[in-house]
Each structure stands twice: as C-alpha cells, then as structure tokens.
Design a protein around this motif. Structure first.
Motif, PDB file in Angstrom:
ATOM      1  N   GLU A  25       0.912  -1.005   0.047  1.00 10.35           N
ATOM      2  CA  GLU A  25      -0.055   0.010   0.117  1.00 10.35           C
ATOM      3  C   GLU A  25       0.586   1.201   0.126  1.00 10.35           C
ATOM      4  O   GLU A  25       0.658   1.985  -0.502  1.00 10.35           O
ATOM      5  CB  GLU A  25      -0.926  -0.014   1.102  1.00 10.35           C
ATOM      6  CG  GLU A  25      -1.660   1.197   1.402  1.00 10.35           C
ATOM      7  CD  GLU A  25      -2.558   1.414   2.617  1.00 10.35           C
ATOM      8  OE1 GLU A  25      -3.285   2.453   2.768  1.00 10.35           O
ATOM      9  OE2 GLU A  25      -2.280   0.571   3.463  1.00 10.35           O
ATOM     10  N   ILE A  26       2.097   1.124   0.844  1.00  8.26           N
ATOM     11  CA  ILE A  26       2.605   2.538   0.882  1.00  8.26           C
ATOM     12  C   ILE A  26       3.701   2.651  -0.468  1.00  8.26           C
ATOM     13  O   ILE A  26       3.829   3.703  -1.028  1.00  8.26           O
ATOM     14  CB  ILE A  26       3.856   2.431   2.148  1.00  8.26           C
ATOM     15  CG1 ILE A  26       2.979   2.332   3.489  1.00  8.26           C
ATOM     16  CG2 ILE A  26       4.924   3.403   2.013  1.00  8.26           C
ATOM     17  CD1 ILE A  26       3.842   2.156   4.789  1.00  8.26           C
ATOM     18  N   ILE A  27       4.132   1.362  -1.008  1.00 10.53           N
ATOM     19  CA  ILE A  27       4.849   1.272  -2.226  1.00 10.53           C
ATOM     20  C   ILE A  27       3.881   1.876  -3.162  1.00 10.53           C
ATOM     21  O   ILE A  27       4.168   3.061  -4.170  1.00 10.53           O
ATOM     22  CB  ILE A  27       5.203   0.010  -2.616  1.00 10.53           C
ATOM     23  CG1 ILE A  27       6.435  -0.137  -1.726  1.00 10.53           C
ATOM     24  CG2 ILE A  27       5.754  -0.103  -4.185  1.00 10.53           C
ATOM     25  CD1 ILE A  27       6.637  -1.991  -1.856  1.00 10.53           C
ATOM     26  N   GLU A  28       2.604   1.738  -3.252  1.00  7.36           N
ATOM     27  CA  GLU A  28       1.598   2.228  -4.429  1.00  7.36           C
ATOM     28  C   GLU A  28       1.382   3.692  -4.020  1.00  7.36           C
ATOM     29  O   GLU A  28       1.436   4.549  -5.215  1.00  7.36           O
ATOM     30  CB  GLU A  28       0.257   1.455  -4.362  1.00  7.36           C
ATOM     31  CG  GLU A  28       0.437  -0.022  -4.842  1.00  7.36           C
ATOM     32  CD  GLU A  28       0.880  -0.014  -6.125  1.00  7.36           C
ATOM     33  OE1 GLU A  28       0.526   0.398  -7.009  1.00  7.36           O
ATOM     34  OE2 GLU A  28       1.861  -1.292  -6.569  1.00  7.36           O
ATOM     35  N   ALA A  29       1.045   4.075  -3.075  1.00  7.16           N
ATOM     36  CA  ALA A  29       1.275   5.515  -2.868  1.00  7.16           C
ATOM     37  C   ALA A  29       2.372   6.260  -3.379  1.00  7.16           C
ATOM     38  O   ALA A  29       2.244   7.496  -3.668  1.00  7.16           O
ATOM     39  CB  ALA A  29       0.694   5.740  -1.218  1.00  7.16           C
TER      40      ALA A  29
END
Length: 179
Positions: free
Chosen positions: A98-102
């Motif tokens: 999720e953090i990577i995608e953001a």
C-alpha cells in the motif's frame, strides 16, 4: 527468459563474488540471479554489486524511502524485474505494498508521507521525468528537510539505481514473484 543467462553458482570460482551474490539474495535487491548474470565479468560484477548494495543498504536516509524510490524509478523505466523486487530489510521495517503504491502514485496528496519524504520522491521523479526542475530552488526545498550529505545520498542513490535499471532492462529479466 533473460537474454544473457545467469552463471551457475558452482561455476563462479571467485569467493568474494559468491559472497556478494549471497548478500544480494539475502537483501532481496538485487536478487542473486542479477549477480549471477553480472558474473560473466567477475571484476565488474563485484564492483557493481558493492555499489548497489552499499547505496541501498547503508546511509542515513530511511531505507523504506529509498526502496520506494527504487521501485518508482523501475516503474518509470517500465522494468518489470526491478519493479517486482522487494528489499527484505524495508519490508521487515514496515514497508507495505500500500505504501509502495502510494509512493509510486500521487504521493503529494497521500497522508502516508511526510513533507520530507514527498520532497525526496519528487526529487526522484523529477530526475527521471524532467531534470531541469531540479534547480537551485529545488535544492533549497530539499535543504529544509535533509542535510547536504543526505541530499547527496538520495541523489547518488537515484543515479545508481536508475542507471542499473536502464542498463539491465534490455536483458529481459522479467518480473520476480517472491514478495
């Protein structure tokens, strides 16, 4: 299938190179296969792997942030191999998909990142997309969040990993599905 096959570990005679390749496998970025492909030219492989491992694993800039930057650069370059690798250290420290995608998306509007992290992510995307925007005013903004040494750490990280990604993309390494 990669255009240049990996050298089988049992055929790599250089103990230092074998150790570096093992470190790559343990780190997750790059993985052992990448080191084995570089092993066709052992001395260059050792130098390249030392630089890659050091830039990624060492320094004062948060490792999770560097990992997001690395993935962001790989995605910009449309490199499935480096975009699919995940640093075991960063994931153990709490980095999530999720953090990577953001971080690879609209990070400026994301509550997941501090202003400092947003600035570092902008540094990476501007170095890739439009380096002319990385000017004196941009460095002044960076200096509000990072020391000059940290700015150089981020900048050299971007340069090293972007260069590696661009150089290996034509090898057709394909995505890794181990995360």
């Amino acid at each position: 299938m990669a255009f240049i096959p990996p050298v089988p570990m049992e055929k790599i005679e250089d103990a230092d190179l074998r150790a570096l390749i093992a470190q790559c496998g343990e780190a997750g970025v790059p993985d052992a296969r990448f080191g084995q492909i570089l092993a066709h030219k052992p001395e260059q492989a050792k130098a390249a792997l030392r630089v890659i491992l050091h830039s990624h694993q060492e320094g004062n800039v948060d490792h999770k942030l560097k990992e997001i930057i690395r993935i962001q650069l790989a995605r910009f370059a449309e490199d499935d191999y480096f975009a699919s690798l995940r640093s075991k250290k960063a994931m153990a420290a709490g980095l999530t998909e999720e953090i990577i995608e953001a971080g690879c998306g609209d990070y400026d509007d994301s509550p997941l990142f501090s202003e400092a992290e947003k600035c570092a992510l902008r540094f990476a995307d501007q170095m890739f997309l439009d380096a002319s925007k990385v000017d004196a005013a941009f460095y002044d903004e960076m200096k509000q969040h990072y020391s000059e040494a940290e700015i150089m750490e981020i900048g050299s990280f971007i340069a090293i990993h972007y260069g590696v990604i661009k150089a290996t993309r034509p090898l057709n390494l394909g995505a890794v599905t181990t995360h």
